[in-house]
Motif scaffolding. Structure first.
Motif, short mmCIF file in Angstrom:
data_model
loop_
_atom_site.label_atom_id
_atom_site.label_comp_id
_atom_site.label_asym_id
_atom_site.label_seq_id
_atom_site.Cartn_x
_atom_site.Cartn_y
_atom_site.Cartn_z
N LEU A 143 12.18 -12.25 12.18
CA LEU A 143 12.30 -11.11 11.27
C LEU A 143 11.98 -11.51 9.83
CD1 LEU A 143 15.52 -9.30 12.59
CD2 LEU A 143 13.14 -8.57 12.82
N CYS A 144 12.47 -12.66 9.41
CA CYS A 144 12.24 -13.11 8.02
C CYS A 144 10.75 -13.29 7.73
CB CYS A 144 12.98 -14.41 7.75
SG CYS A 144 14.77 -14.23 7.60
N ILE A 145 10.06 -13.98 8.63
CA ILE A 145 8.64 -14.25 8.40
C ILE A 145 7.82 -12.98 8.52
CG2 ILE A 145 6.61 -15.48 9.27
CD1 ILE A 145 8.51 -17.74 10.13
N GLN A 146 8.13 -12.15 9.53
CA GLN A 146 7.36 -10.93 9.72
C GLN A 146 7.60 -9.93 8.59
OE1 GLN A 146 8.16 -9.38 13.64
NE2 GLN A 146 6.86 -10.90 14.65
N ILE A 147 8.81 -9.82 8.12
CA ILE A 147 9.11 -8.89 7.01
C ILE A 147 8.45 -9.36 5.72
CG2 ILE A 147 10.95 -8.03 5.50
CD1 ILE A 147 12.77 -7.93 7.98
N LEU A 148 8.59 -10.66 5.42
CA LEU A 148 7.96 -11.19 4.22
C LEU A 148 6.45 -11.03 4.30
CD1 LEU A 148 8.13 -12.71 1.54
CD2 LEU A 148 8.09 -14.86 2.83
N GLY A 149 5.88 -11.32 5.47
CA GLY A 149 4.44 -11.16 5.65
C GLY A 149 4.00 -9.72 5.49
N SER A 150 4.81 -8.80 6.02
CA SER A 150 4.48 -7.37 5.92
C SER A 150 4.47 -6.90 4.47
CB SER A 150 5.51 -6.54 6.71
OG SER A 150 5.48 -6.86 8.08
N TYR A 210 -2.87 -2.67 -0.46
CA TYR A 210 -2.80 -1.55 -1.42
C TYR A 210 -3.80 -1.77 -2.56
CZ TYR A 210 -1.08 1.38 -5.21
OH TYR A 210 -0.99 2.29 -6.25
N PHE A 211 -3.81 -2.98 -3.10
CA PHE A 211 -4.73 -3.29 -4.19
C PHE A 211 -6.18 -3.40 -3.70
CE2 PHE A 211 -0.79 -4.81 -6.27
CZ PHE A 211 -0.89 -4.08 -7.44
N ASN A 212 -6.34 -3.50 -2.38
CA ASN A 212 -7.67 -3.53 -1.80
C ASN A 212 -8.18 -2.12 -1.46
OD1 ASN A 212 -9.70 -5.62 -0.92
ND2 ASN A 212 -9.55 -4.47 0.99
N GLY A 213 -7.34 -1.11 -1.75
CA GLY A 213 -7.75 0.26 -1.54
C GLY A 213 -7.44 0.84 -0.17
N GLU A 214 -6.59 0.18 0.61
CA GLU A 214 -6.26 0.67 1.95
C GLU A 214 -5.21 1.78 1.85
OE1 GLU A 214 -5.99 1.81 5.37
OE2 GLU A 214 -7.32 0.06 5.23
N LYS A 215 -5.49 2.94 2.44
CA LYS A 215 -4.57 4.08 2.39
C LYS A 215 -3.35 3.86 3.28
CE LYS A 215 -8.19 7.45 1.31
NZ LYS A 215 -8.90 8.69 1.75
N LYS A 216 -3.54 3.25 4.41
CA LYS A 216 -2.42 3.00 5.34
C LYS A 216 -1.88 1.57 5.13
CE LYS A 216 -4.38 6.01 8.92
NZ LYS A 216 -4.85 6.09 10.33
N PHE A 217 -1.71 1.20 3.88
CA PHE A 217 -1.40 -0.19 3.56
C PHE A 217 -0.07 -0.67 4.15
CE2 PHE A 217 0.08 2.48 0.10
CZ PHE A 217 1.33 1.99 -0.22
N ILE A 218 0.94 0.19 4.24
CA ILE A 218 2.23 -0.23 4.77
C ILE A 218 2.14 -0.47 6.28
CG2 ILE A 218 4.63 0.44 5.17
CD1 ILE A 218 4.59 1.94 2.55
N PHE A 219 1.61 0.52 6.99
CA PHE A 219 1.51 0.41 8.45
C PHE A 219 0.59 -0.75 8.86
CE2 PHE A 219 -0.57 1.74 12.51
CZ PHE A 219 0.54 1.59 13.32
N TYR A 220 -0.55 -0.85 8.21
CA TYR A 220 -1.48 -1.93 8.53
C TYR A 220 -0.93 -3.30 8.13
CZ TYR A 220 -5.24 1.29 9.85
OH TYR A 220 -6.02 2.23 10.48
N GLY A 221 -0.15 -3.33 7.05
CA GLY A 221 0.48 -4.58 6.64
C GLY A 221 1.48 -5.07 7.68
N ILE A 222 2.28 -4.14 8.20
CA ILE A 222 3.25 -4.47 9.25
C ILE A 222 2.52 -4.91 10.52
CG2 ILE A 222 5.04 -3.53 10.77
CD1 ILE A 222 5.82 -1.66 8.46
#
Length: 452
Positions: free
Chosen positions: A132-139, A147-159
């Motif tokens: 959980l720690c690594i995956q959350i920090l990575g997300s 987000y700074f790369n212009g991705e609209k679904k940045f949260i979902f894709y980050g996770i």
């Protein structure tokens, strides 16, 4: 005899767990809401499901066909396949009964920890906590960079990318994997370190964490031999791979990049080949020299007790140690001022030989089953062999031929992925525990065999 039956029973339960997940996942991925348009053929739904639970990343379809619901199901299958294998024995053996048997305790001890005193339930907590720690920090980091790369679904894709990277799955929500980020150091380096952590093994991460924690209190705890071997092999492979890929591809695959971008992509290729399966550069762009190195890296894989597949870094290390054993080692090979037990050497030899034999047989079957496609020039035999190494190492990289395979070819690749994810574990489990030496009623005379 009872010991063998109990150990094999645990292995069969693991097998049933993966079969159950494959059936459920195939059914879910057959539902219409998982796709943006028409749903894919059932054979492809099964293939993607097996690839997800085996954390491989090979796919017979383009990722653009999946809807958000489809990606969510893929994510759950990846987590169940990655975390499921690592924690299966601890959870099953710990909670199946109120009291741990000596046999079950030995299995958990051999697979997860080398400590003499341990609490099995505590191991489960550590696994979940580290995950959980690594995956959350990575997300969080990936979401910010996306987000700074212009991705609209940045949260979902980050996770999605964080979980896929930590589980060494290699699935990406983008059709081009990570090619669009080949010149983005923040995203590439973040994913690289998530992949590395996922391939180290919870035993090593726990050992390193507590060693650093206790050293601050001046009660220094040294790293175990297992941790030293894993960290050494991981470092050597990453550095060696980075140098080789940079040298081989500087004027080929990396010819349009400056030094820093070329070095970054060489580093990422070295990391991702050991079971992660993301790509920033198409595998078809690499030279035959790099493809040869890639096969070696894919079959080695990650480390025991981790999300990674392959025959494992420790197995290769012990085989090399045995091959180059010094005369001063006498009966036991030694490293880091420690003797390696013959039991460990025998286990490594068994895993190595059985894995190579199985891979060779499956490659032969693949070449025979796909002979018409090869003769018609649909793809080459070299590309098919690369696919086999990738599947067995649960890497997920391809030369673009996965979707071109016949139904029999897809089934064989699924068997390779399944064997690569669970088969090595089966071999290791059947070697767990110490059985007393059985004295034969008859002792035969010894005789040498000519070698070399």
């Amino acid at each position: 005899m009872k010991f063998r039956i109990k150990v094999k029973s645990s292995a069969y339960n693991l097998f049933i767990y993966f079969i159950f997940m494959a059936v459920i996942g195939s059914f879910l991925l057959s539902l219409p809401f998982c796709y943006n348009g028409e749903k894919i053929p059932f054979i492809d739904a099964i293939f993607v499901t097996v690839s997800a639970i085996c954390v491989t990343g090979l796919s017979t379809v383009d990722m653009s066909v999946f809807s958000n619901a489809g990606f969510m199901i893929l994510l759950l299958l990846i987590e169940a396949g990655g975390l499921g294998l690592v924690s299966f024995f601890t959870i099953y053996l710990t909670f199946a009964s109120k009291k741990l048997s000596l046999v079950n305790r030995n299995i958990i001890k051999d697979y997860f920890t080398q400590e003499q005193q341990f609490e099995a339930k505590q191991i489960v907590k550590q696994i979940i906590l580290f995950t959980l720690c690594i995956q959350i920090l990575g997300s969080i980091l990936l979401s910010i960079f996306l987000y700074f790369n212009g991705e609209k679904k940045f949260i979902f894709y980050g996770i999605f990318l964080s979980i896929s990277a930590f589980c060494n799955a290699g699935f990406s929500p983008y059709s081009d994997s990570l090619s669009r980020f080949s010149q983005n150091p923040a995203i590439i380096l973040t994913l690289s370190f998530i992949i590395i952590f996922g391939g180290l093994g919870f035993n090593v991460m726990s050992n390193v964490y507590y060693s650093l924690h206790k050293s601050k209190r001046r009660n220094k705890q040294i790293l175990t031999l297992h941790s030293k071997i894993v960290l050494t092999m991981t470092s050597v492979l990453i550095v060696l791979g980075t140098v080789l890929f940079y040298v081989f591809e500087r004027k080929l695959a990396f010819k349009d990049m400056n030094f820093s971008s070329a070095f970054l992509n060489a580093f990422f290729e070295s990391v991702t080949l050991r079971t992660a399966g993301f790509e920033t550069i198409s595998q078809n762009s690499f030279s035959s020299h790099s493809s040869f190195v890639a096969k070696i890296f894919m079959i080695i894989g990650g480390s025991p007790g981790s999300m990674a597949g392959g025959i494992k870094t420790t197995t290769v290390f012990l085989m090399l140690l045995l091959a180059y054993k010094s005369a001063n080692d006498k009966n036991f090979p030694s490293v880091f001022k420690r003797d390696i037990s013959l039991e460990s050497i025998d286990k490594a030899t068994s895993i190595f030989i059985k894995a190579i034999c199985f891979l060779c047989i499956m490659i032969g079957l693949l070449l025979w089953s796909q002979k018409d496609l090869i003769l018609n020039g649909v793809f080459s035999s070299e590309n098919l062999v690369f696919e086999a190494f990738s599947a067995f190492g649960t890497v997920g990289l391809s030369k673009g031929i996965t979707g071109l395979l016949s139904s029999s070819g897809k089934i064989l690749i699924m068997i390779l992925m399944f064997a690569g994810r669970t088969g090595i574990t089966f071999i290791a489990i059947n070697s767990f525990g110490k059985e007393g030496e059985i004295k034969s009623l008859t002792d035969y005379p010894k005789e040498d065999v000519l070698l070399g």
